[in-house]
Design a protein around this motif. Sequence first.
Motif, PDB file in Angstrom:
ATOM      1  N   THR A  36      41.614  46.745  40.053  1.00 28.27           N
ATOM      2  CA  THR A  36      42.701  47.315  39.255  1.00 28.27           C
ATOM      3  C   THR A  36      42.175  48.292  38.216  1.00 28.27           C
ATOM      4  O   THR A  36      42.737  49.373  38.001  1.00 28.27           O
ATOM      5  CB  THR A  36      43.486  46.191  38.561  1.00 28.27           C
ATOM      6  OG1 THR A  36      43.996  45.290  39.539  1.00 28.27           O
ATOM      7  CG2 THR A  36      44.655  46.763  37.763  1.00 28.27           C
ATOM      8  N   ALA A  37      41.074  47.913  37.557  1.00 23.32           N
ATOM      9  CA  ALA A  37      40.485  48.794  36.547  1.00 23.32           C
ATOM     10  C   ALA A  37      39.992  50.093  37.182  1.00 23.32           C
ATOM     11  O   ALA A  37      40.176  51.180  36.614  1.00 23.32           O
ATOM     12  CB  ALA A  37      39.340  48.079  35.825  1.00 23.32           C
ATOM     13  N   MET A  38      39.363  50.010  38.339  1.00 23.94           N
ATOM     14  CA  MET A  38      38.883  51.211  39.008  1.00 23.94           C
ATOM     15  C   MET A  38      40.036  52.101  39.449  1.00 23.94           C
ATOM     16  O   MET A  38      39.980  53.328  39.352  1.00 23.94           O
ATOM     17  CB  MET A  38      38.028  50.820  40.224  1.00 23.94           C
ATOM     18  CG  MET A  38      36.704  50.148  39.862  1.00 23.94           C
ATOM     19  SD  MET A  38      35.658  51.213  38.844  1.00 23.94           S
ATOM     20  CE  MET A  38      35.328  52.557  39.974  1.00 23.94           C
ATOM     21  N   MET A  39      41.115  51.485  39.914  1.00 24.01           N
ATOM     22  CA  MET A  39      42.278  52.268  40.322  1.00 24.01           C
ATOM     23  C   MET A  39      42.878  52.990  39.113  1.00 24.01           C
ATOM     24  O   MET A  39      43.249  54.164  39.203  1.00 24.01           O
ATOM     25  CB  MET A  39      43.323  51.349  40.962  1.00 24.01           C
ATOM     26  CG  MET A  39      44.573  52.085  41.439  1.00 24.01           C
ATOM     27  SD  MET A  39      45.771  50.993  42.223  1.00 24.01           S
ATOM     28  CE  MET A  39      46.264  50.009  40.812  1.00 24.01           C
ATOM     29  N   ALA A  40      42.960  52.287  37.970  1.00 24.98           N
ATOM     30  CA  ALA A  40      43.489  52.914  36.763  1.00 24.98           C
ATOM     31  C   ALA A  40      42.597  54.063  36.309  1.00 24.98           C
ATOM     32  O   ALA A  40      43.087  55.115  35.860  1.00 24.98           O
ATOM     33  CB  ALA A  40      43.623  51.872  35.655  1.00 24.98           C
ATOM     34  N   PHE A  41      41.271  53.871  36.431  1.00 24.61           N
ATOM     35  CA  PHE A  41      40.344  54.928  36.024  1.00 24.61           C
ATOM     36  C   PHE A  41      40.524  56.183  36.872  1.00 24.61           C
ATOM     37  O   PHE A  41      40.631  57.298  36.358  1.00 24.61           O
ATOM     38  CB  PHE A  41      38.910  54.409  36.125  1.00 24.61           C
ATOM     39  CG  PHE A  41      37.869  55.471  35.918  1.00 24.61           C
ATOM     40  CD1 PHE A  41      37.587  55.947  34.646  1.00 24.61           C
ATOM     41  CD2 PHE A  41      37.166  55.998  36.995  1.00 24.61           C
ATOM     42  CE1 PHE A  41      36.636  56.925  34.454  1.00 24.61           C
ATOM     43  CE2 PHE A  41      36.214  56.979  36.811  1.00 24.61           C
ATOM     44  CZ  PHE A  41      35.946  57.441  35.535  1.00 24.61           C
ATOM     45  N   PHE A  42      40.564  55.997  38.195  1.00 20.32           N
ATOM     46  CA  PHE A  42      40.716  57.157  39.071  1.00 20.32           C
ATOM     47  C   PHE A  42      42.097  57.786  38.924  1.00 20.32           C
ATOM     48  O   PHE A  42      42.253  59.002  39.073  1.00 20.32           O
ATOM     49  CB  PHE A  42      40.446  56.751  40.524  1.00 20.32           C
ATOM     50  CG  PHE A  42      38.998  56.525  40.834  1.00 20.32           C
ATOM     51  CD1 PHE A  42      38.099  57.581  40.800  1.00 20.32           C
ATOM     52  CD2 PHE A  42      38.516  55.260  41.121  1.00 20.32           C
ATOM     53  CE1 PHE A  42      36.750  57.390  41.075  1.00 20.32           C
ATOM     54  CE2 PHE A  42      37.174  55.054  41.390  1.00 20.32           C
ATOM     55  CZ  PHE A  42      36.285  56.123  41.371  1.00 20.32           C
ATOM     56  N   MET A  43      43.106  56.977  38.618  1.00 20.54           N
ATOM     57  CA  MET A  43      44.428  57.529  38.363  1.00 20.54           C
ATOM     58  C   MET A  43      44.412  58.406  37.116  1.00 20.54           C
ATOM     59  O   MET A  43      45.001  59.489  37.074  1.00 20.54           O
ATOM     60  CB  MET A  43      45.436  56.388  38.187  1.00 20.54           C
ATOM     61  CG  MET A  43      46.867  56.856  37.931  1.00 20.54           C
ATOM     62  SD  MET A  43      47.614  57.669  39.350  1.00 20.54           S
ATOM     63  CE  MET A  43      47.843  56.261  40.437  1.00 20.54           C
ATOM     64  N   MET A  44      43.715  57.944  36.068  1.00 23.38           N
ATOM     65  CA  MET A  44      43.611  58.730  34.845  1.00 23.38           C
ATOM     66  C   MET A  44      42.880  60.040  35.103  1.00 23.38           C
ATOM     67  O   MET A  44      43.298  61.113  34.632  1.00 23.38           O
ATOM     68  CB  MET A  44      42.877  57.927  33.767  1.00 23.38           C
ATOM     69  CG  MET A  44      42.725  58.680  32.441  1.00 23.38           C
ATOM     70  SD  MET A  44      41.640  57.835  31.292  1.00 23.38           S
ATOM     71  CE  MET A  44      40.067  58.017  32.123  1.00 23.38           C
ATOM     72  N   MET A  45      41.774  59.997  35.874  1.00 23.19           N
ATOM     73  CA  MET A  45      41.035  61.214  36.178  1.00 23.19           C
ATOM     74  C   MET A  45      41.890  62.187  36.985  1.00 23.19           C
ATOM     75  O   MET A  45      41.849  63.403  36.771  1.00 23.19           O
ATOM     76  CB  MET A  45      39.758  60.864  36.958  1.00 23.19           C
ATOM     77  CG  MET A  45      38.771  59.999  36.172  1.00 23.19           C
ATOM     78  SD  MET A  45      38.198  60.817  34.661  1.00 23.19           S
ATOM     79  CE  MET A  45      37.242  62.156  35.366  1.00 23.19           C
ATOM     80  N   TRP A  46      42.691  61.664  37.887  1.00 23.49           N
ATOM     81  CA  TRP A  46      43.568  62.525  38.677  1.00 23.49           C
ATOM     82  C   TRP A  46      44.624  63.178  37.801  1.00 23.49           C
ATOM     83  O   TRP A  46      44.923  64.362  37.939  1.00 23.49           O
ATOM     84  CB  TRP A  46      44.225  61.708  39.784  1.00 23.49           C
ATOM     85  CG  TRP A  46      45.218  62.510  40.580  1.00 23.49           C
ATOM     86  CD1 TRP A  46      44.953  63.394  41.596  1.00 23.49           C
ATOM     87  CD2 TRP A  46      46.633  62.513  40.418  1.00 23.49           C
ATOM     88  NE1 TRP A  46      46.120  63.942  42.067  1.00 23.49           N
ATOM     89  CE2 TRP A  46      47.169  63.425  41.361  1.00 23.49           C
ATOM     90  CE3 TRP A  46      47.512  61.842  39.569  1.00 23.49           C
ATOM     91  CZ2 TRP A  46      48.528  63.664  41.480  1.00 23.49           C
ATOM     92  CZ3 TRP A  46      48.867  62.080  39.678  1.00 23.49           C
ATOM     93  CH2 TRP A  46      49.366  62.982  40.622  1.00 23.49           C
ATOM     94  N   LEU A  47      45.196  62.411  36.869  1.00 15.91           N
ATOM     95  CA  LEU A  47      46.218  62.967  35.984  1.00 15.91           C
ATOM     96  C   LEU A  47      45.636  64.046  35.082  1.00 15.91           C
ATOM     97  O   LEU A  47      46.290  65.056  34.803  1.00 15.91           O
ATOM     98  CB  LEU A  47      46.835  61.844  35.137  1.00 15.91           C
ATOM     99  CG  LEU A  47      47.765  60.891  35.882  1.00 15.91           C
ATOM    100  CD1 LEU A  47      48.181  59.742  34.982  1.00 15.91           C
ATOM    101  CD2 LEU A  47      48.988  61.628  36.406  1.00 15.91           C
TER     102      LEU A  47
END
Length: 277
Positions: A36-47
């Motif tokens: 979950t943390a990794m998904m949130a991190f990559f989501m933030m980088m994408w945004l």
Amino acid sequence: MAAQSNLAPVIIKRKKIIAGGHHGGAWKVAYADFVTAMMAFFMMMWLLNATTEQQRQGLADYFSPTIPINRVSGGGDGSFGGESIFSEETLPQNGLGATTHYAAQQQQSRGESGTSDEGGARDMTDEELEKVVEELTARGGESTVMENALKHIVTRITDEGLVIELFALDGLPLFVEGTDRPTPLMETLVEMVASIGQSVTNDVAIGGHVRAGPIVLADNPVWDNSAARATRTRLMLQQNGLSAERMQRVTGHADREPVHRNPMATRNDRVEIVLLR
């Protein structure tokens, strides 16, 4: 009877089976948290890559005590055209400036300048200040020169008053390099601000800012340049109709408060004119 007594006893072994193996199911919870943390991190980088500077600034200003007012809004092309998040060309359209700086300086500014009128004048409301901004924006439609000049203006409302920020861009300076001699662009900008200033009675505060130099000098000229440019702006405002009695504060900030991540960026060359409440 003797035969039956020689039989070996029957031993029954019962094994206790624990579901989930030796460590139980705790590792699954830890792994799920990690994923979950990794998904949130990559989501933030994408945004960060997918959104524009204006969109990010809008989110930041939502949680900020100040209210940026820009002449550019809405979706579509223009500032929503996919520029780089570090592009200096997008900064004049998204209100990026010393918003945080002014929030920190408001208390100090109240102590340094007389923002109240002895005659009992009330503070201007945000709505009234917004009307001043609309009038300034309307001046840009009078000519192509003024329309281009508006690209060098960012406004925002703070507790101190209406901040009108005039800033330089690459190839379009406000002053001749290393001096306080204004360029034609700066003269046009000051003329526009002065015309708006004549429609209100607010006192005025002026702050000069300059970009950092590439080399640290023993006698760094940034303090003298920023103070001289602030003073020159005051004189230009007075020459364009603002009375000297309305000038409450003229300050040189040197290169101490950059608005661009690169302290040597041209965007840091700016003058902030505040119509005090």
